[in-house]
Design a protein around this motif. Sequence first.
Motif, PDB file in Angstrom:
ATOM      1  N   LEU A  55       0.813  -1.203   0.000  1.00 56.23           N
ATOM      2  CA  LEU A  55       0.000   0.000   0.000  1.00 56.23           C
ATOM      3  C   LEU A  55       0.853   1.261   0.000  1.00 56.23           C
ATOM      4  CD1 LEU A  55      -2.946  -0.830   2.384  1.00 56.23           C
ATOM      5  CD2 LEU A  55      -2.930  -0.650  -0.078  1.00 56.23           C
ATOM      6  N   GLU A  59       0.911   5.117  -2.099  1.00 55.02           N
ATOM      7  CA  GLU A  59       0.381   6.244  -1.305  1.00 55.02           C
ATOM      8  C   GLU A  59       0.713   7.556  -2.020  1.00 55.02           C
ATOM      9  OE1 GLU A  59      -1.520   5.915   1.434  1.00 55.02           O
ATOM     10  OE2 GLU A  59      -1.669   8.038   1.945  1.00 55.02           O
ATOM     11  N   THR A 250      -4.491  -4.014  -4.430  1.00 53.37           N
ATOM     12  CA  THR A 250      -4.141  -3.014  -5.457  1.00 53.37           C
ATOM     13  C   THR A 250      -4.322  -3.604  -6.854  1.00 53.37           C
ATOM     14  OG1 THR A 250      -1.838  -3.625  -5.230  1.00 53.37           O
ATOM     15  CG2 THR A 250      -2.519  -1.663  -4.069  1.00 53.37           C
ATOM     16  N   SER A 271      -7.691   2.068   4.284  1.00 53.59           N
ATOM     17  CA  SER A 271      -7.049   2.930   3.288  1.00 53.59           C
ATOM     18  C   SER A 271      -8.001   2.986   2.107  1.00 53.59           C
ATOM     19  CB  SER A 271      -5.735   2.325   2.793  1.00 53.59           C
ATOM     20  OG  SER A 271      -4.799   2.283   3.815  1.00 53.59           O
ATOM     21  N   ASP A 272      -8.132   4.150   1.486  1.00 58.47           N
ATOM     22  CA  ASP A 272      -8.952   4.223   0.276  1.00 58.47           C
ATOM     23  C   ASP A 272      -8.051   3.927  -0.920  1.00 58.47           C
ATOM     24  OD1 ASP A 272     -11.136   4.922   1.796  1.00 58.47           O
ATOM     25  OD2 ASP A 272     -11.015   7.067   1.356  1.00 58.47           O
ATOM     26  N   LEU A 273      -8.475   3.014  -1.785  1.00 56.46           N
ATOM     27  CA  LEU A 273      -7.695   2.683  -2.982  1.00 56.46           C
ATOM     28  C   LEU A 273      -8.413   3.239  -4.204  1.00 56.46           C
ATOM     29  CD1 LEU A 273      -6.516  -1.031  -2.604  1.00 56.46           C
ATOM     30  CD2 LEU A 273      -5.167   1.050  -2.380  1.00 56.46           C
ATOM     31  N   LYS A 281      -3.718   4.430  -6.731  1.00 59.85           N
ATOM     32  CA  LYS A 281      -3.251   5.340  -5.682  1.00 59.85           C
ATOM     33  C   LYS A 281      -3.933   4.955  -4.379  1.00 59.85           C
ATOM     34  CE  LYS A 281      -1.469   8.150  -8.869  1.00 59.85           C
ATOM     35  NZ  LYS A 281      -0.044   8.097  -9.152  1.00 59.85           N
ATOM     36  N   SER A 282      -3.241   5.245  -3.289  1.00 58.07           N
ATOM     37  CA  SER A 282      -3.853   4.954  -1.997  1.00 58.07           C
ATOM     38  C   SER A 282      -3.861   6.220  -1.146  1.00 58.07           C
ATOM     39  CB  SER A 282      -3.037   3.827  -1.352  1.00 58.07           C
ATOM     40  OG  SER A 282      -3.075   3.916   0.028  1.00 58.07           O
ATOM     41  N   SER A 284      -4.229   7.087   2.762  1.00 55.83           N
ATOM     42  CA  SER A 284      -4.333   6.512   4.112  1.00 55.83           C
ATOM     43  C   SER A 284      -4.208   7.568   5.198  1.00 55.83           C
ATOM     44  CB  SER A 284      -3.222   5.478   4.329  1.00 55.83           C
ATOM     45  OG  SER A 284      -3.114   4.634   3.231  1.00 55.83           O
TER      46      SER A 284
END
Length: 375
Positions: A55, A59, A250, A271-273, A281-282, A284
């Motif tokens: 992740l 980020e 991912t 975390s938003d993916l 993109k992540s 967090s």
Amino acid sequence: MVLMKHVMSSQQLSLLSYANNCMLMASSSVYRRQQFLIRSLGGGIDHSRNMQQDLRSVEVDAESVIRSITPALDLTRHKGQAGKIAVIGGCREYTGAPYFAAISALKIGADLSHVFCTKDAAPVIKSYSPELIVHPVLEESYSVREEDKKFISSKVLAEVDKWMERFDCLVIGPGLGRDPFLLDCVSEIIRHARQTNVPIVIDGDGLFLVTNNIDLVSGYALAVLTPNVNEYKRLVEKVLSSEVNDADATQQVLSLAKKIGGVTILKKGKSDLISDGDTVKSVSIYGSPRRCGGQGDILSGSVAVFLSWARQHIKAADPNSNLSCKNPAVLGCIAGSAMMRKAASVAFSHKKRSTITGDIIEFLGKSLEDICPAT
Ligand SMILES: NC(=O)C1=CN([C@@H]2O[C@H](COP(=O)(O)OP(=O)(O)OC[C@H]3O[C@@H](n4cnc5c(N)ncnc54)[C@H](O)[C@@H]3O)[C@@H](O)[C@H]2O)[C@@H](O)CC1
Ligand SMILES: Nc1ncnc2c1ncn2[C@@H]1O[C@H](COP(=O)(O)OP(=O)(O)OP(=O)(O)O)[C@@H](O)[C@H]1O
Ligand SMILES: [Mg+2]
């Protein structure tokens, strides 16, 4: 197998804490036994480290995205330039969700926020706020006779179409409900939005509709889907014919976005993916441990505004822009996600366990101001 990993890591945690508390016994055989067990369970630790690494590698610097796409406030701008958003949602059961999405759009900085909802939801939503422009145009099956359906459906579409080209983005689904007739009308609204190149953010019951009719959005680059855990599971099962794979999240979100022809997916969670099928993109940063309902609605309204701003920013082709990503849908998701998470974290620091969605909305302005001051 998955269950075993969970069991192993909770055992590890208790063993670690026990071992810490027993430092004084460092020379005892009990301590040596604990150390042996911790080493034996090491595979679980490595696995979660790998996932975090995975992740971290995607980020994104969300604050600098927000700073780049948020338009400057100056006295030459006229009403509407900072965004006109419409939420399609609100029925007998749900009036909160469309309100949260629409008011969040205004609090982020849009100039006008409309709601298209059913007749019974409209007076309720209007009573929450005079700021919103509320259109009581949608109809559910219970209020329409079979022989009138065709006529009513074209009337609903005509009402929305009158406004369509004025909108910078539609948010489709918060509190929409799942009435089949209403959803048929909304399918037509989506088709018209596509024809006129109006970006759409699909959330809540809009995702229920789209998951079962993926052609509605497939191949439309200006479509954003914002699934929560359940909505994502249904989407993966339907589109990829597989189970959710958290170990390779991912890759899976990338495949999903690609399979739906390059729509942007914002998978909500710890975390938003975010993926458009090209990149993942992540986000967090920030966040709150409170999971009260309605936070996804804040997110959808916020993404709509940031997507519109990103589109304007890219169209203006600012030579000073240092944005590596040029997809306004992805940029809108990154900014919306970070903004929602920051406001939630600030609200939580004030309200703790009693934090509710309205509290988070009250901190949207301050949160944006901290990152990107108005003057
Ligand atoms: N105040 C309101 O009017 C609100 C209305 N909402 C609307 O309610 C409708 C249905 O949305 P839902 O989000 O309830 O539908 P979902 O299908 O996502 O959730 C259904 C059920 O799953 C459970 N669930 C949710 N997240 C979970 C998780 N991470 N792990 C395990 N279980 C989980 C929930 O407790 C709920 O009972 C939508 O139209 C939505 O927009 C929500 O946005 C919440 C606020
Ligand atoms: N475990 C978590 N930790 C931190 N933030 C989270 C977590 N889960 C979700 N979020 C954040 O909360 C926001 C809403 O996500 P959530 O999964 O609650 O949506 P939702 O179920 O659609 O909400 P709603 O109740 O509005 O329908 C997202 O922006 C996400 O970043
Ligand atoms: Mg939701």
